[in-house]
Design an enzyme around this catalytic site. Sequence first.
Site, PDB file in Angstrom:
ATOM      1  CG  HIS A 225       5.029  -5.835   3.315  1.00 20.01           C
ATOM      2  ND1 HIS A 225       5.690  -6.634   2.411  1.00 20.01           N
ATOM      3  CD2 HIS A 225       5.788  -4.722   3.463  1.00 20.01           C
ATOM      4  CE1 HIS A 225       6.794  -6.023   2.011  1.00 20.01           C
ATOM      5  NE2 HIS A 225       6.874  -4.863   2.644  1.00 20.01           N
ATOM      6  CB  VAL A 227      -4.373  -5.038   3.392  1.00 14.96           C
ATOM      7  CG1 VAL A 227      -5.539  -4.286   2.750  1.00 14.96           C
ATOM      8  CG2 VAL A 227      -3.367  -5.477   2.324  1.00 14.96           C
ATOM      9  CG  HIS A 254       3.886  -1.048   4.005  1.00 12.19           C
ATOM     10  ND1 HIS A 254       4.558  -1.579   5.076  1.00 12.19           N
ATOM     11  CD2 HIS A 254       4.833  -0.574   3.156  1.00 12.19           C
ATOM     12  CE1 HIS A 254       5.865  -1.425   4.895  1.00 12.19           C
ATOM     13  NE2 HIS A 254       6.055  -0.824   3.733  1.00 12.19           N
ATOM     14  CG  HIS A 336       9.580   3.167   0.931  1.00 18.06           C
ATOM     15  ND1 HIS A 336       8.253   3.350   1.268  1.00 18.06           N
ATOM     16  CD2 HIS A 336       9.901   1.921   1.359  1.00 18.06           C
ATOM     17  CE1 HIS A 336       7.793   2.274   1.889  1.00 18.06           C
ATOM     18  NE2 HIS A 336       8.775   1.383   1.949  1.00 18.06           N
ATOM     19  CG  MET A 372      -0.458  -2.757  13.989  1.00 16.22           C
ATOM     20  SD  MET A 372      -0.609  -4.358  14.816  1.00 16.22           S
ATOM     21  CE  MET A 372       0.885  -5.136  14.242  1.00 16.22           C
ATOM     22  CG  HIS A 393       9.842   4.315   5.197  1.00 17.72           C
ATOM     23  ND1 HIS A 393      10.603   4.409   6.323  1.00 17.72           N
ATOM     24  CD2 HIS A 393       9.711   2.979   4.940  1.00 17.72           C
ATOM     25  CE1 HIS A 393      10.909   3.182   6.751  1.00 17.72           C
ATOM     26  NE2 HIS A 393      10.383   2.316   5.930  1.00 17.72           N
TER      27      HIS A 393
END
Length: 467
Positions: A225, A227, A254, A336, A372, A393
């Site tokens: 996860h 930002v 995410h 998802h 990234m 996804h």
Amino acid sequence: MGNLLRGNDLRQLGFPEGRAIGLALAQLQRKHLKKLSQTDQLALLQRLLTTPNNFLTDLDWSHTAAALLPPPSRHIALAERKEYAVFGAEYIEHGAIHQMETAMKLPVTVAGALMPDAHHGYGLPIGGVLATDNAVIPYAVGGDIGCRMALSVFTLPPKHLEQRVQELRKLLLDNTRFGNKQGFQRGQKLDHAVLDRAEFTDIGFLRNKQATAAEQIGTSGGGNHFVEWGIVNITDPANELGVPVGEYLGLLSHSGSRGLGASVANHYTKLAKDVCQLPSEAQHLAWLSLDSEAGQEYWAAMNLAGDYASACHHQIHQRLAKALGERPLAKVENHHNFAWKERLADGREVIVHRKGATPAGEGVLGIIPGSMTAPGFIVRGRGNAASLASASHGAGRAMSRTRAKQELGEAEVKRYLKQHAVELIGGGLDEAPQAYKDIRAVMASQTDLVDVLGSFTPRIVRMEGGA
């Protein structure tokens, strides 16, 4: 020690979840087997998996072979495997294919599809799409219910990012929180109507979950996860965002439903396993009928967790837009790890599970991230029936988390990030960009599933562990 195999190695060969993996790993510790090279060990295990009957009298492998054979009787037997579509098969490991094959044998299965970013998961593979008849499978939804992507596009040009790296870095540090160690202080918290939902009191299991949900709202999880600030490049002049072709500052996040979603997944998976006893290789695919009280409860809790995940993203983007002093020009969001009631081309209503797969119905917008150091893509779904109106996804993992930690070094990853002009706050070797598949190859495998409207290239990334 270099020859030591792990459970994930066996899963990638196609070993089913259950006793067989533990028994096989224990056997490999025996002195005469330990001397074999890893290649020879894998070849032996592949033969065992393919023809377990041939090993039933083998002194070393009889117990493992017996565990690989179906039990003489079970409450629910698997059916004949139904056909399903595979996109980008050349990029998908055997373990994920094996899991999908098992899912297609469930008596409740109607249709399925496998996306090009697919890799091994629990129950349904990540990247798996499964349509069932009036049944919901908690582990085919996944543990992080409603995990999603959210993108804000700002009118600021890319040079704003290049000229104000430290300022934007500080905005991420001040306005995001990751993992379970810290939330926002009392004066910093934002309220949201999702916390007042009746499900927190109407569903007994959820009555003690509201406090944690209130504590974690607006925060992000760990693992993959993030930002991040980056550059949005709109390339399709006919895009539904109403954004002219060109480059803009973007904010991409995410994350999912935090502890709330994980609790719901674990609780209702255990319930499903109690009422739906399947062979060991399919045990994580236990389902709940939507005609049952437990099925209705899970459906309501799943939708609550999905709405909670969305609320978290909205707060993340609200905080950062305010700190930036800008209103977004456009937003895109999709999720998802969820189940939807949808109709197939023949009009039949089914429950479509998308575990790590993006909804791609005709005209539906979404974001498919890369890594990234690789761009993600803003897409419009084409409603392809063979994929059950789904797409990947993300890029998908090329290395397991364990393998990435073993094979990649911090200095190597730092050099790689610097070469791509990416600043990383936090993160670990298991999330290094080299651990992911080539997003461009993945996208080339799904041109029938989505149209590309633009891209997002990361520049300043925050993940768990950033100080």
